[in-house]
Design an enzyme around this catalytic site. Structure first.
Site, mmCIF file in Angstrom:
data_model
loop_
_atom_site.group_PDB
_atom_site.id
_atom_site.type_symbol
_atom_site.label_atom_id
_atom_site.label_comp_id
_atom_site.label_asym_id
_atom_site.label_seq_id
_atom_site.Cartn_x
_atom_site.Cartn_y
_atom_site.Cartn_z
ATOM 1 N N LYS A 110 0.865 -1.188 0.000
ATOM 2 C CA LYS A 110 0.000 0.000 0.000
ATOM 3 C C LYS A 110 0.892 1.226 0.000
ATOM 4 O O LYS A 110 1.544 1.545 1.000
ATOM 5 C CB LYS A 110 -0.898 0.053 1.245
ATOM 6 C CG LYS A 110 -1.922 1.178 1.123
ATOM 7 C CD LYS A 110 -2.514 1.617 2.428
ATOM 8 C CE LYS A 110 -1.821 2.775 3.054
ATOM 9 N NZ LYS A 110 -1.849 4.041 2.302
ATOM 10 N N CYS A 149 13.941 10.848 6.751
ATOM 11 C CA CYS A 149 13.995 10.362 8.142
ATOM 12 C C CYS A 149 15.397 10.440 8.718
ATOM 13 O O CYS A 149 15.556 10.465 9.932
ATOM 14 C CB CYS A 149 13.454 8.944 8.201
ATOM 15 S SG CYS A 149 14.218 7.876 6.977
HETATM 16 P P1 NAD Z 1 2.597 8.025 8.112
HETATM 17 O O1 NAD Z 1 2.957 7.184 9.280
HETATM 18 O O2 NAD Z 1 1.582 9.084 8.296
HETATM 19 O O3 NAD Z 1 2.064 7.112 6.913
HETATM 20 C C1 NAD Z 1 2.824 6.033 6.427
HETATM 21 C C2 NAD Z 1 1.892 5.053 5.757
HETATM 22 O O4 NAD Z 1 1.037 4.480 6.738
HETATM 23 C C3 NAD Z 1 0.986 5.669 4.690
HETATM 24 O O5 NAD Z 1 0.871 4.778 3.600
HETATM 25 C C4 NAD Z 1 -0.343 5.796 5.421
HETATM 26 O O6 NAD Z 1 -1.468 5.798 4.556
HETATM 27 C C5 NAD Z 1 -0.315 4.550 6.281
HETATM 28 N N1 NAD Z 1 -1.201 4.570 7.456
HETATM 29 C C6 NAD Z 1 -1.724 5.637 8.111
HETATM 30 N N2 NAD Z 1 -2.500 5.221 9.135
HETATM 31 C C7 NAD Z 1 -2.466 3.869 9.137
HETATM 32 C C8 NAD Z 1 -3.032 2.859 9.963
HETATM 33 N N3 NAD Z 1 -3.825 3.153 11.004
HETATM 34 N N4 NAD Z 1 -2.757 1.556 9.687
HETATM 35 C C9 NAD Z 1 -1.952 1.230 8.665
HETATM 36 N N5 NAD Z 1 -1.392 2.140 7.832
HETATM 37 C C10 NAD Z 1 -1.630 3.444 8.074
HETATM 38 O O7 NAD Z 1 3.985 8.590 7.569
HETATM 39 P P2 NAD Z 1 4.205 9.612 6.367
HETATM 40 O O8 NAD Z 1 3.708 10.927 6.833
HETATM 41 O O9 NAD Z 1 3.693 9.029 5.097
HETATM 42 O O10 NAD Z 1 5.811 9.617 6.261
HETATM 43 C C11 NAD Z 1 6.615 10.390 7.069
HETATM 44 C C12 NAD Z 1 7.157 9.554 8.222
HETATM 45 O O11 NAD Z 1 7.854 8.419 7.717
HETATM 46 C C13 NAD Z 1 8.175 10.320 9.048
HETATM 47 O O12 NAD Z 1 7.948 10.066 10.418
HETATM 48 C C14 NAD Z 1 9.510 9.701 8.615
HETATM 49 O O13 NAD Z 1 10.543 9.812 9.550
HETATM 50 C C15 NAD Z 1 9.112 8.289 8.368
HETATM 51 N N6 NAD Z 1 10.078 7.621 7.477
HETATM 52 C C16 NAD Z 1 10.942 6.716 8.016
HETATM 53 C C17 NAD Z 1 11.882 6.082 7.213
HETATM 54 C C18 NAD Z 1 12.849 5.083 7.785
HETATM 55 O O14 NAD Z 1 13.511 4.393 7.005
HETATM 56 N N7 NAD Z 1 12.973 4.949 9.101
HETATM 57 C C19 NAD Z 1 11.933 6.378 5.848
HETATM 58 C C20 NAD Z 1 11.029 7.299 5.326
HETATM 59 C C21 NAD Z 1 10.085 7.914 6.151
#
Ligand code: NAD
Length: 501
Positions: free
Chosen positions: A182, A291
């Protein structure tokens, strides 16, 4: 070099299930270019029922894919890397349009980095092996089989849509798993293109499925699906914990790549110019929506004023604007909602002791733009110092001695990445040992390579993307123990029953 999404109709279907684009039954959805606010694609979102169909398709396809000789999986992934190379312009245009990513970054980092990762896993697929074969008991040969875990559910974020998809999907496919991914609903285009091209490369139907939908419905349905064996997730710490809880209902494994708040430690013997240039690049890459981005500069008192002045000067010359222009350094944030969140955090910083040296404002006009921002003298308890901002914002604090520097570096719940800037080999070694993070750079900050693992500790999650280490997420370890005596009456049986008459 211009980047345009020429064929919108390619993505009328928001999902790709069982080898074909599917117009699912969920609500209509627009993918919006955050630089302009214009729609770049329209599609129907998936529903929880579509997740059931995609998971069933993956389940049906997994056994044959997982039992194919490694060379067959390697050959498909190798072909995929070739076809991606040939379609680079499409990936670049889609990444620029859906994320507002500067075309230079998409061309030199996102797309070639993703292709390299696919090529790496094409090779790695042929090197999977079990470890031990020996007669540990004396009477049996023990061997280890590493087998594909089965069906993988993957949930990806919007910041590096193609790279994050590839990092999760490729080790899973190389290991013999089938995947349902997803993408973030804001940025599904390159993941859909990846699935379409993977089919052209010979990936069997059902081995890679894409369901575009909201986190609350489609993400939650995938994370908590009974027939998914492993859930891998990249995104925020708050959502990662929800994903883990949903998977735990069925006792399913998870791998979580979560948020970060990387320290950037500049010791008093550092090359100041290198640290200044490095800080600007590491704080502003992908408009700070990275991140591992440098978030907290922690600088020796003697260098502090020069560091702040140097970073402020370089940031002041950054070109913010049209992401399709190769001269642009900084594109917009992913949405105006996210830009407003970043702006809100920065606007509260002065009340908490921070001094805005440069930036702190949004340019006039459309788009989710925000100027590169440097906040000096931040207090350790302030919001901008403690919480992930995920925007083009760097905070700076001074330290008194090496112990204080390392204490400040570790003064966070996150542990994804960090860097230490010094010309002293002993300081470098001490920092790399004592800073709690999945990666510590010395005299640099940001570079990644397919051969080496990426993943954090603490609130940044657990498990690895990239490198051979990532296979641990997608394989199970099976011990096979074969009797080599051929004796029906074994000595150990006497422990259980006495032989009578
Ligand atoms: P997010 O957590 O808001 O969303 C990530 C994904 O989770 C999206 O596809 C979203 O639709 C989905 N999602 C949202 N609610 C959900 C639920 N209840 N159940 C299952 N899936 C759900 O994150 P974002 O805003 O898309 O991305 C930014 C975040 O990602 C930042 O915190 C960043 O640090 C992190 N990030 C981490 C890495 C890493 O390798 N550690 C890499 C890239 C981004």
């Amino acid at each position: 070099m211009t980047a345009t999404v020429s064929d919108k109709s390619l993505h009328v279907a928001g999902s790709f299930i069982d080898g074909a684009p599917v117009v699912t039954g969920g609500p209509a959805h627009r993918v919006v270019n955050p630089a302009t606010g214009a729609a770049v694609a329209e599609m129907a979102l998936a529903t929880a029922t579509d997740v059931d169909v995609a998971v069933a398709s993956a389940r049906a396809a997994q056994r044959a894919w997982g039992s194919a000789p490694p060379v067959e999986r390697a050959s498909v992934l190798g072909k995929l890397a070739e076809l991606m190379e040939a379609s680079s312009e499409v990936f670049i245009a889609e990444e620029v349009a859906q994320c507002g990513k500067p075309v230079r970054l998409a061309t030199e980092f996102d797309v070639p980095g993703s292709i390299d990762n696919v090529a790496f896993f094409a090779g790695a697929a042929r090197h999977l092996e079990g470890k031990a074969t020996a007669e540990y008991s004396g009477d049996h040969t023990s061997s280890i089989r590493r087998e594909a875990v089965g069906v993988v559910g993957t949930i990806a974020p919007w910041n590096y849509p193609l790279q994050m998809a590839v990092w999760k999907v490729m080790p899973a496919l190389a290991a013999g798993c089938a995947v349902v991914i997803k993408p973030a609903e804001l940025t599904p285009l390159t993941t859909l293109t990846l699935a379409r091209i993977a089919k052209e490369a010979g990936l069997p139907d059902g081995v890679l499925n894409v369901v575009t939908g909201t986190g609350a419905e489609v993400g939650a349905a995938l994370a908590g699906h009974r027939d998914v064996d492993v859930v891998t997730f990249t995104g925020s710490t708050a959502v990662g914990r929800k994903v883990m809880a949903a998977a735990a209902v069925h006792g399913h494994r998870t791998q979580l790549e979560l948020g970060g708040k990387a320290p950037f430690v500049v010791f008093d013997d550092a090359d100041l110019d290198a640290a200044v240039q490095g800080a600007v690049a590491a704080a502003l890459i992908n408009t700070g929506q990275d991140c591992t981005a440098a978030a907290r500069a922690i600088v020796a008192r003697d260098l502090y004023d020069d560091f702040v002045a140097g970073v402020g000067e370089v940031m002041g010359k950054i070109v913010v604007g049209d992401p399709t222009d190769p001269d642009t350094d900084l594109g917009p944030l992913i949405s105006t909602a996210h830009r407003d969140k970043v702006a809100g955090m920065v606007s509260r910083a002065p009340d908490q002791g921070g001094r805005i040296v440069t930036g702190g404002t949004a340019p006039d006009g459309p788009g989710a733009f925000y100027r590169p921002t440097l906040i000096a003298d931040v207090d350790e308890s302030s919001e901008v110092y403690r919480d992930e901002i995920f925007g083009p914002v760097l905070t700076v604090r001074a330290f008194t001695d090496d112990d204080d520097a390392l204490r400040q570096a570790n003064d966070t719940e996150y542990g994804l990445a960090a860097s230490a800037w010094t010309r002293d080999v002993y300081r470098a070694q001490r920092a790399s040992r004592e800073i709690s993070a999945g990666c510590v750079w010395i005299n640099d900050h940001i570079p990644i390579i397919s051969e080496m693992p990426h993943g954090g500790v603490g609130a940044s999650g657990f498990g690895k993307d990239m490198s051979d280490y990532s296979f641990e997420e997608y394989l199970t370890i099976k011990h096979v123990m074969s009797d080599i005596t051929g004796t029906p009456d074994k000595e150990w049986h006497r422990t259980v029953f006495t032989k009578r008459g």
